[in-house]
Enzyme design. Structure first.
Site, PDB file in Angstrom:
ATOM      1  N   CYS A  60       0.833  -1.205   0.000  1.00  0.00           N
ATOM      2  CA  CYS A  60       0.000   0.000   0.000  1.00  0.00           C
ATOM      3  C   CYS A  60       0.870   1.258   0.000  1.00  0.00           C
ATOM      4  O   CYS A  60       2.085   1.207   0.128  1.00  0.00           O
ATOM      5  CB  CYS A  60      -0.920  -0.008   1.212  1.00  0.00           C
ATOM      6  SG  CYS A  60      -0.047   0.165   2.792  1.00  0.00           S
ATOM      7  N   ALA A  63       3.063   1.650   2.998  1.00  0.00           N
ATOM      8  CA  ALA A  63       4.238   0.783   2.965  1.00  0.00           C
ATOM      9  C   ALA A  63       5.358   1.415   2.148  1.00  0.00           C
ATOM     10  O   ALA A  63       6.537   1.324   2.506  1.00  0.00           O
ATOM     11  CB  ALA A  63       3.873  -0.580   2.378  1.00  0.00           C
ATOM     12  N   ARG A  94      12.137  -5.385   5.955  1.00  0.00           N
ATOM     13  CA  ARG A  94      12.979  -5.343   4.755  1.00  0.00           C
ATOM     14  C   ARG A  94      14.469  -5.569   5.039  1.00  0.00           C
ATOM     15  O   ARG A  94      15.294  -5.430   4.154  1.00  0.00           O
ATOM     16  CB  ARG A  94      12.785  -4.004   4.020  1.00  0.00           C
ATOM     17  CG  ARG A  94      11.519  -3.974   3.187  1.00  0.00           C
ATOM     18  CD  ARG A  94      11.213  -2.596   2.660  1.00  0.00           C
ATOM     19  NE  ARG A  94      12.263  -1.986   1.881  1.00  0.00           N
ATOM     20  CZ  ARG A  94      12.437  -2.160   0.566  1.00  0.00           C
ATOM     21  NH1 ARG A  94      11.641  -2.960  -0.104  1.00  0.00           N
ATOM     22  NH2 ARG A  94      13.404  -1.536  -0.073  1.00  0.00           N
ATOM     23  N   HIS A 194       5.994   6.214  -2.359  1.00  0.00           N
ATOM     24  CA  HIS A 194       7.337   6.678  -2.702  1.00  0.00           C
ATOM     25  C   HIS A 194       7.304   8.148  -3.097  1.00  0.00           C
ATOM     26  O   HIS A 194       8.145   8.942  -2.655  1.00  0.00           O
ATOM     27  CB  HIS A 194       7.901   5.870  -3.882  1.00  0.00           C
ATOM     28  CG  HIS A 194       7.962   4.405  -3.642  1.00  0.00           C
ATOM     29  ND1 HIS A 194       7.881   3.482  -4.675  1.00  0.00           N
ATOM     30  CD2 HIS A 194       8.100   3.682  -2.507  1.00  0.00           C
ATOM     31  CE1 HIS A 194       7.968   2.268  -4.175  1.00  0.00           C
ATOM     32  NE2 HIS A 194       8.108   2.368  -2.864  1.00  0.00           N
TER      33      HIS A 194
END
Length: 546
Positions: A60, A63, A94, A194
């Site tokens: 999403c 995230a 991650r 992002h």
């Protein structure tokens, strides 16, 4: 044009993938599954919403913002404003690594900060609780910066994280507090997160520290998140060649480095999708050109180092780069010579985000392996086809939902590092300044490119192509392995890495050798499978030569 010699007819494969879908869904998915031709790049549908009901690999918006871009910076407190589950989801998933200067130095990556919203906060509002959380974090840690991340309930009830952040920032004076409207539902995938993260970091962090770092060849590393220690290997290579790393966005990074990033003379971009916005904005405001590079693969690393040296145009730097390459490559070649006879001719599929489905094809190529199908989870068309298609991409409602910053040249700090004539001269030498050719130009003819691949499509591709290895994420791992195919996670590397640079390439060769040549995969059958059910469909059995 080279193509792999023993593959099913890709047009039949595409037809097979979509035939089970309802008519409207099949029409939509057909546009996102294309047969590659590197000479005449076909148009691929990308950055569109996943069809409801299809199991997707995507994450999403939250995230992408918190988990990907902001998460790896070690000395910023990242507070998730929302239910505790959202924060837990983005906590240490991650394998971002970091190296504080001393054992006492700040490192908040291992912490999980959340306002832990409850039902009463959703009904009556959560801004009061958010301010209390910011105050508590400040009192406990006195960090340089605190970032606030909105999750879905916050966007639905209308909590103003920006106003709350400004109020607390003004109150503290010595702590930079800022917020992100990165609710999970905003945008079609984590790509929106992002973009939102780039905007926030650029507005609130870059340009706050004008101290000039020592070094003759200074650059920023954009889109490297130090998964499994990747940034450590790149830093090692830079140190050996005499290149000064001002800031990394954002693996092994600090608040101070990012605030000082505008003093660099070049931005090099690894993950194009997650951070190309930052490269463009920094060029507009500060005059720093950007260049796409790839440190995944030994040959790609050598090529990228040569590109950087050519950009700076210094003969001493060029000589040092060549000396380092000459010293590192024999160790790489020794591992390839040992392993390649066991991997030659094997096949791979890559369905991962960022630029990884592109970059890791270089490592497989060095092993003599062919990538028969690849795609991204959250790409835009330019990630596939190259940036030349940008003027023709239609801006849709989802894209308009994300703020586009109006960036202009800074009246005091704008300083073009290269003149237009110098940039054109570099382009004539073959340097891709401010450009990216995309993934499809690299892939072989008649291989498959699939955007936002579904679980059904993944399973069907495995049944048809029977690849020797499948690269994706944790959501796909166990389904694929139950089909008798090893899956390599390229989001978190499982327990491996680093995989960048010269030493990272050697790690990757060994890991892939162990995976594709392990006989256990031929012994695996799911509990519901029976030996007599081993018959193949006509498509699976029919191999043609292209």
């Amino acid at each position: 044009m080279q193509s792999y010699k023993n593959l099913p007819d890709p047009s039949l494969v595409r037809e097979d993938l979509i035939q089970k879908y309802p008519t409207k869904v099949a029409k939509k998915r057909n546009k996102s599954i294309v047969i590659n031709d590197p000479e005449t790049i076909p148009e691929v549908q990308a950055n569109v919403r996943t069809v409801p009901g299809i199991i997707t690999q995507r994450g999403c918006c939250y995230a992408g913002c918190k988990g990907v871009v902001l998460g790896p910076t070690r000395d910023i407190v990242n507070i998730v404003h929302g239910p505790i589950g959202c924060s837990f989801y983005a906590w240490l998933t991650r394998r971002n690594q970091t190296r504080p200067e001393t054992p006492e130095a700040e490192n908040y990556i291992t912490y999980c900060f959340s306002t832990d919203m409850q039902e009463e906060n959703v009904v009556f509002g959560g801004e009061k609780k958010l301010k209390q959380a910011i105050q508590e974090a400040y009192d406990l840690f006195h960090p340089k910066a605190i970032a606030i991340f909105s999750t879905c309930p916050v966007g639905l009830i209308g909590d103003d994280v920006h106003a709350a952040s400004k109020e607390m920032r003004d109150k503290f004076g010595d702590c930079n507090v800022f917020g992100f409207s990165c609710e999970g539902y905003r945008g079609v995938s984590q790509s929106a997160g992002h973009h939102i993260a780039n905007n926030g970091v650029f507005k609130h962090m870059v340009g706050r520290n004008n101290a000039v770092k020592e070094g003759k060849f200074k650059l920023n590393l954009l889109g490297e998140y130090n998964i499994g220690g990747d940034a450590f290997e790149i830093e090692r290579i830079f140190e050996r060649t005499g290149i000064t790393l001002v800031a990394s966005f954002s693996g092994n990074s600090t608040v101070g480095q990012i605030e000082n990033a505008h003093t660099a003379d070049l931005n090099v971009i690894l993950c194009h999708r997650s951070i190309n916005y930052m490269g463009e904005m920094m060029e507009t405001k500060y005059g720093i050109p950007w260049m796409k590079v790839n440190f995944v693969g030994a040959e790609s690393t050598a090529k990228s180092l040569r590109k950087i040296a050519e950009y700076f145009g210094d003969e001493e730097l060029k000589a040092r780069v060549e000396a380092v390459i000459a010293e590192e490559m024999p160790k790489v070649k020794a591992v390839i010579d040992e392993i390649r006879p066991r991997t030659e001719g094997k096949t791979a599929m890559l369905f991962v985000g960022g630029s990884r489905a592109h970059h890791y094809q270089d490592l497989f190529s060095e092993l003599g392996m062919t990538t028969v199908a690849a795609g991204y989870e959250f790409a835009h068309r330019d990630d596939y086809e190259g940036r030349h298609v940008l003027p023709g991409i239609k801006i849709d409602a989802d894209s308009k939902n994300i703020e586009e910053l109006k960036v202009t040249a800074d009246p005091e700090l704008y300083n073009p590092r290269k003149s237009e004539a110098e940039l054109e001269a570099l382009k004539e030498k073959g340097l891709e300044i401010n450009g990216y050719e995309g993934m499809m130009k690299q892939m072989l003819k008649k291989t498959l490119v699939v955007d936002d691949v579904s679980h059904y499509e993944s399973e069907r591709l495995i049944e048809i192509y029977k690849p020797d290895i499948f690269c994706a994420g944790i959501k796909e791992k166990y389904v694929v392995q139950k089909m008798g195919v090893p899956l390599k996670q390229l989001h978190s590397y499982d327990y491996g890495g680093p995989y960048t640079g010269f030493e990272g390439a050697q790690n990757f060769y060994r890991d892939i050798d162990r995976m594709v040549n392990n006989p256990v995969w031929k012994l695996i059958k799911a509990p519901w499978q029976k030996a007599e059910n081993g018959s193949s469909t006509a498509l699976e059995a029919s191999y043609v030569t292209h």
